[in-house]
Motif scaffolding. Structure first.
Motif, short mmCIF file in Angstrom:
data_model
loop_
_atom_site.label_atom_id
_atom_site.label_comp_id
_atom_site.label_asym_id
_atom_site.label_seq_id
_atom_site.Cartn_x
_atom_site.Cartn_y
_atom_site.Cartn_z
N GLY A 179 0.77 -1.38 -0.06
CA GLY A 179 -0.01 -0.02 -0.08
C GLY A 179 0.84 1.23 0.07
N PHE A 180 2.04 1.35 0.49
CA PHE A 180 2.89 2.45 0.64
C PHE A 180 3.40 2.72 -0.52
CE2 PHE A 180 7.19 4.12 1.22
CZ PHE A 180 6.92 5.44 1.89
N ILE A 181 3.64 1.60 -1.34
CA ILE A 181 4.34 1.72 -2.60
C ILE A 181 3.23 2.28 -3.48
CG2 ILE A 181 5.23 0.38 -4.53
CD1 ILE A 181 6.44 -1.48 -3.01
N VAL A 182 2.07 1.83 -3.61
CA VAL A 182 1.05 2.42 -4.38
C VAL A 182 1.01 3.86 -4.20
CG1 VAL A 182 -1.51 2.07 -4.77
CG2 VAL A 182 -0.18 0.05 -4.65
N VAL A 183 0.81 4.31 -2.97
CA VAL A 183 0.39 5.72 -2.68
C VAL A 183 1.64 6.65 -3.03
CG1 VAL A 183 1.31 5.73 -0.22
CG2 VAL A 183 -0.64 7.27 -0.92
N VAL A 184 3.00 6.26 -2.95
CA VAL A 184 4.06 6.75 -3.41
C VAL A 184 3.80 6.91 -4.99
CG1 VAL A 184 6.51 6.97 -3.86
CG2 VAL A 184 5.61 6.41 -1.46
N LEU A 185 3.65 5.89 -5.54
CA LEU A 185 3.60 5.88 -6.97
C LEU A 185 2.45 6.91 -7.45
CD1 LEU A 185 4.13 2.43 -8.31
CD2 LEU A 185 6.02 4.44 -8.11
N ARG A 186 1.39 6.90 -6.83
CA ARG A 186 0.27 7.79 -6.96
C ARG A 186 0.63 9.21 -6.80
NH1 ARG A 186 -4.11 8.80 -9.89
NH2 ARG A 186 -6.02 9.93 -8.54
N TYR A 187 1.33 9.30 -5.81
CA TYR A 187 2.12 10.71 -5.35
C TYR A 187 2.78 11.40 -6.80
CZ TYR A 187 5.21 14.33 -3.83
OH TYR A 187 6.05 15.38 -3.94
N LEU A 188 3.66 10.45 -7.07
CA LEU A 188 4.59 10.91 -8.21
C LEU A 188 3.78 10.92 -9.48
CD1 LEU A 188 7.40 8.28 -7.73
CD2 LEU A 188 7.42 10.72 -7.40
N GLN A 189 2.78 10.12 -9.69
CA GLN A 189 1.86 10.40 -11.02
C GLN A 189 1.03 11.87 -10.93
OE1 GLN A 189 -1.92 8.02 -11.26
NE2 GLN A 189 -1.22 7.30 -13.16
N LEU A 190 0.74 12.20 -9.63
CA LEU A 190 -0.20 13.44 -9.78
C LEU A 190 0.59 14.74 -9.62
CD1 LEU A 190 -2.78 12.29 -7.08
CD2 LEU A 190 -3.04 12.87 -9.61
N LYS A 191 1.96 14.71 -9.08
CA LYS A 191 2.93 15.35 -8.99
C LYS A 191 3.02 16.68 -10.27
CE LYS A 191 7.29 16.76 -7.08
NZ LYS A 191 8.59 16.42 -6.81
N PRO A 192 3.32 16.25 -11.18
CA PRO A 192 3.39 17.22 -12.45
C PRO A 192 2.02 17.84 -13.04
CG PRO A 192 3.84 14.90 -13.32
CD PRO A 192 3.34 14.78 -11.90
N ILE A 193 0.93 17.18 -12.57
CA ILE A 193 -0.46 17.61 -13.18
C ILE A 193 -1.39 18.38 -12.26
CG2 ILE A 193 -0.23 16.14 -15.22
CD1 ILE A 193 -2.11 14.03 -13.82
N LEU A 194 -1.14 17.92 -11.01
CA LEU A 194 -2.14 18.64 -9.92
C LEU A 194 -1.59 19.70 -9.52
CD1 LEU A 194 -4.75 18.07 -8.33
CD2 LEU A 194 -3.20 17.12 -6.60
N ASP A 195 -2.58 20.88 -9.61
CA ASP A 195 -2.04 22.16 -9.14
C ASP A 195 -2.09 22.69 -7.59
OD1 ASP A 195 -4.82 22.09 -9.06
OD2 ASP A 195 -5.37 23.77 -9.83
N LYS A 196 -2.95 21.62 -6.87
CA LYS A 196 -3.02 21.75 -5.53
C LYS A 196 -2.22 20.85 -4.67
CE LYS A 196 -7.63 23.89 -5.40
NZ LYS A 196 -9.05 23.70 -4.99
N GLN A 197 -0.86 21.38 -4.82
CA GLN A 197 0.04 19.99 -4.34
C GLN A 197 -0.04 19.55 -2.89
OE1 GLN A 197 2.50 17.84 -5.74
NE2 GLN A 197 1.40 18.46 -7.41
N TRP A 198 -0.65 20.34 -2.09
CA TRP A 198 -0.84 20.11 -0.68
C TRP A 198 -1.74 19.19 -0.60
CZ3 TRP A 198 -5.63 20.71 1.39
CH2 TRP A 198 -6.62 21.71 0.51
#
Length: 245
Positions: free
Chosen positions: A76-95
């Motif tokens: 689960g931790f790996i999944v959430v880290v990859l999800r974070y990396l996936q959203l990092k370049p495209i989500l404007d609300k990084q918080w």
């Protein structure tokens, strides 16, 4: 062409769900808990209600339960880290992205507390892990549902977002019912709601395969100056994410 990373959320959900049901059947076979769906009324020396934590409280089911929860927390931790990396370049609300990463990481730690501190041995620590897992996990689901609609990756955000909002609602209702029925002594119904809550949560995590199938995550090794390291040179790990949108 699907990315093989799409299999990770599915594998996590299937392994965790199957492992928990193995724990349940072992506990039922050893006559430690009453079967789900049976008419339950505890008397002295009779079965315990089929709560997940009680099913995983007695050996040998407790040994399996600890392994399942530790593995689930790791994946689960790996999944959430990859999800974070996936959203990092495209989500404007990084918080929101960072908040989800922190919340679910804490929830994964809570899973290890639930698995390694049995309910009847260390009730306070076990319940703390339960609160972290269910409380932060539910918050994570609602925020991720909103992010899914907001980002709308590959124009699939509306369908995936609606599905996740429905699952988040099911998780919330199941959790409210679970904690409402327990004080009333309706333990069989409360246990059924708890199992439903966990299964809905695992299905939610499995839906990340929808977005993961579009992306590939790679690790690039560089030295301290940022120059790529040749195969013959020592390793210095730096992770780089490259989306395929």
């Amino acid at each position: 062409m699907w990315s093989p990373w799409a299999l990770l959320p599915l594998v996590h959900s299937v392994i965790t769900g199957a492992g928990l049901w193995v724990v349940y059947f072992v506990a039922v076979y050893d006559e430690k808990i009453a079967p789900l769906g049976s008419k339950y009324k505890r008397t002295n020396g009779s079965f315990y209600p089929p709560y997940i934590s009680i099913a995983g409280n007695f050996p040998p089911a407790s040994c399996i339960f600890s392994q399942v929860m530790n593995l689930s927390a790791f994946l689960g931790f790996i999944v959430v880290v990859l999800r974070y990396l996936q959203l990092k370049p495209i989500l404007d609300k990084q918080w929101l992205n960072v908040g989800c990463l922190v919340a679910f990481s804490a929830g994964c730690f809570g899973m290890t507390l639930v698995g390694n501190f049995q309910l009847f041995a260390e009730e306070m620590i076990h319940n703390l892990g339960t609160f972290m897992t269910f409380g932060l996990g539910t918050l994570f689901c609602w925020v991720q549902s909103y992010i899914t609609l907001k980002v709308n990756m590959q124009n699939e955000g509306r369908k995936a977002g609606v599905l996740r909002f429905l699952l988040s609602g099911s998780i919330t209702v199941s959790m409210i019912l679970h904690f409402s029925l327990m004080p009333q002594g309706l333990h069989m119904q409360a246990a059924q709601c708890q199992w439903a809550l966990v299964m809905f949560f695992l299905i939610f995590l499995g839906t990340f395969a929808i977005e993961f199938r579009h992306n590939r995550f790679e690790t690039v090794v560089t030295d301290n100056s940022g120059r790529p390291v040749l195969p013959s040179e020592p390793f210095a790990g730096v992770t780089r994410y490259r989306p395929e949108l």
